[in-house]
Design an enzyme around this catalytic site. Structure first.
Site, PDB file in Angstrom:
ATOM      1  N   ASN A 127      24.603  76.259  39.316  1.00 36.46           N
ATOM      2  CA  ASN A 127      25.049  76.906  40.553  1.00 36.46           C
ATOM      3  C   ASN A 127      26.455  77.504  40.437  1.00 36.46           C
ATOM      4  O   ASN A 127      26.783  78.433  41.179  1.00 36.46           O
ATOM      5  CB  ASN A 127      24.996  75.859  41.686  1.00 36.46           C
ATOM      6  CG  ASN A 127      25.755  76.292  42.905  1.00 36.46           C
ATOM      7  OD1 ASN A 127      25.280  77.118  43.685  1.00 36.46           O
ATOM      8  ND2 ASN A 127      26.962  75.760  43.092  1.00 36.46           N
ATOM      9  N   TYR A 149      29.020  91.113  38.164  1.00 37.83           N
ATOM     10  CA  TYR A 149      28.237  90.045  38.821  1.00 37.83           C
ATOM     11  C   TYR A 149      26.737  90.368  38.764  1.00 37.83           C
ATOM     12  O   TYR A 149      25.913  89.493  38.470  1.00 37.83           O
ATOM     13  CB  TYR A 149      28.747  89.939  40.258  1.00 37.83           C
ATOM     14  CG  TYR A 149      28.206  88.814  41.090  1.00 37.83           C
ATOM     15  CD1 TYR A 149      28.759  87.534  41.030  1.00 37.83           C
ATOM     16  CD2 TYR A 149      27.165  89.032  41.985  1.00 37.83           C
ATOM     17  CE1 TYR A 149      28.280  86.511  41.836  1.00 37.83           C
ATOM     18  CE2 TYR A 149      26.682  88.019  42.792  1.00 37.83           C
ATOM     19  CZ  TYR A 149      27.243  86.759  42.716  1.00 37.83           C
ATOM     20  OH  TYR A 149      26.763  85.751  43.519  1.00 37.83           O
TER      21      TYR A 149
END
Ligand code: NDP
Length: 242
Positions: free
Chosen positions: A88, A153
């Protein structure tokens, strides 16, 4: 005892995931990089609710830190095993590509992609030996659709989805499943600088998501109920994109 390791478990989605997995009876290893106070607060919440949690700080993008921390944990827990891994930990350093600094490119890719690689490689051995495991990678809508200002990203999250599909096929014979989750806009420190009142108008459900809503999906993928799902990327975005 069976444990879940949640990288970036100190805040936001990771914190909600830690608390939710503890409710399923898993011991929870809360990884973080620097915010010890936040990680401690998550562990306290879990313990107050009768669960079991411990902190394990390391930088997921450092191979040496990952290996040292996990070796130390394994030495202290000879009878325990990590059956659930939630990759995560992630960061955002947005910029238009033409202005993007080399450091911004590498920081984001190293955290998401090197982090996935170093941690998963280390944990996988135990899962393959015991012929059971659940690996859940937190990707993003940005990795599916691509978002302007996020070439670093979007690239990192798209690559994470590719790695999810490849690894799922490698380890399926040993009953280890590997899936990705692609959240849209979820309330957290990562999104607190965004203009929520404008952006939520783009979302068919008319709001940002809550970390607990992502945690519920992680809990399903971490459970036995998801045993025939692998190599999949599940969107959770209020209908923003599919
Ligand atoms: P936050 O910024 O709220 O929390 C990030 C967490 O990651 C913190 O626990 C932080 O630890 C940890 N972290 C960052 N870098 C490292 C590192 N190198 N090593 C170990 N831990 C690290 O982010 P969110 O909760 O919003 O995001 C969680 C994940 O969900 C990320 O992968 C993000 O890309 C993804 N995501 C989020 C969305 C959103 O709308 N919020 C949408 C789509 C995907 P520390 O506290 O020590 O700094």
């Amino acid at each position: 005892m069976n444990y879940a390791l949640v990288t970036g478990g100190s805040r936001g989605l990771g914190a909600a995931i830690c608390k939710r997995l503890a409710l399923q009876g898993l011991g929870v290893i809360i990884n973080y990089r620097s915010n010890e106070a936040a990680a401690k607060a998550v562990a306290d919440d879990i313990e107050c609710a009768g669960g079991c949690a411990e902190l394990l700080p390391f930088d997921v993008s450092s191979e040496a830190e990952v290996d040292a921390a996990l070796e130390d944990w394994e030495n202290r827990h000879p009878e325990d095993r990590i059956t659930v891994l939630v990759n995560n930990a992630g960061i955002r350093e947005d910029n238009l590509l033409i202005f993007m600094q080399t450091e911004q490119w590498h920081n984001v890719i190293n955290t998401t992609l090197d982090g996935f690689f170093f941690v998963t490689r280390r944990i996988l051995k135990g899962m393959l030996t015991k012929r059971y495991g659940r690996i859940i990678n937190i990707a993003s809508l940005s990795g599916l659709k691509g978002l302007p200002g996020q070439a670093n990203y979007s690239a990192a999250k798209a690559a994470l989805i590719g790695a999810t599909k490849a690894l799922a096929q490698e380890v399926a014979p040993r009953k280890v499943t590997v899936n990705a989750i692609a959240p849209g806009y979820i309330k957290s420190d990562m999104t607190k600088d965004l203009d929520e009142s404008t952006l939520k108008k783009q979302v068919p459900l008319g709001r940002f998501g809550e970390p607990e809503e992502v945690a519920a999906l992680v809990a399903f993928l971490a459970s036995n109920d998801s045993s025939y799902i692998t190599g999949e990327t599940i969107s959770i975005n209020g209908g923003l994109y599919s």
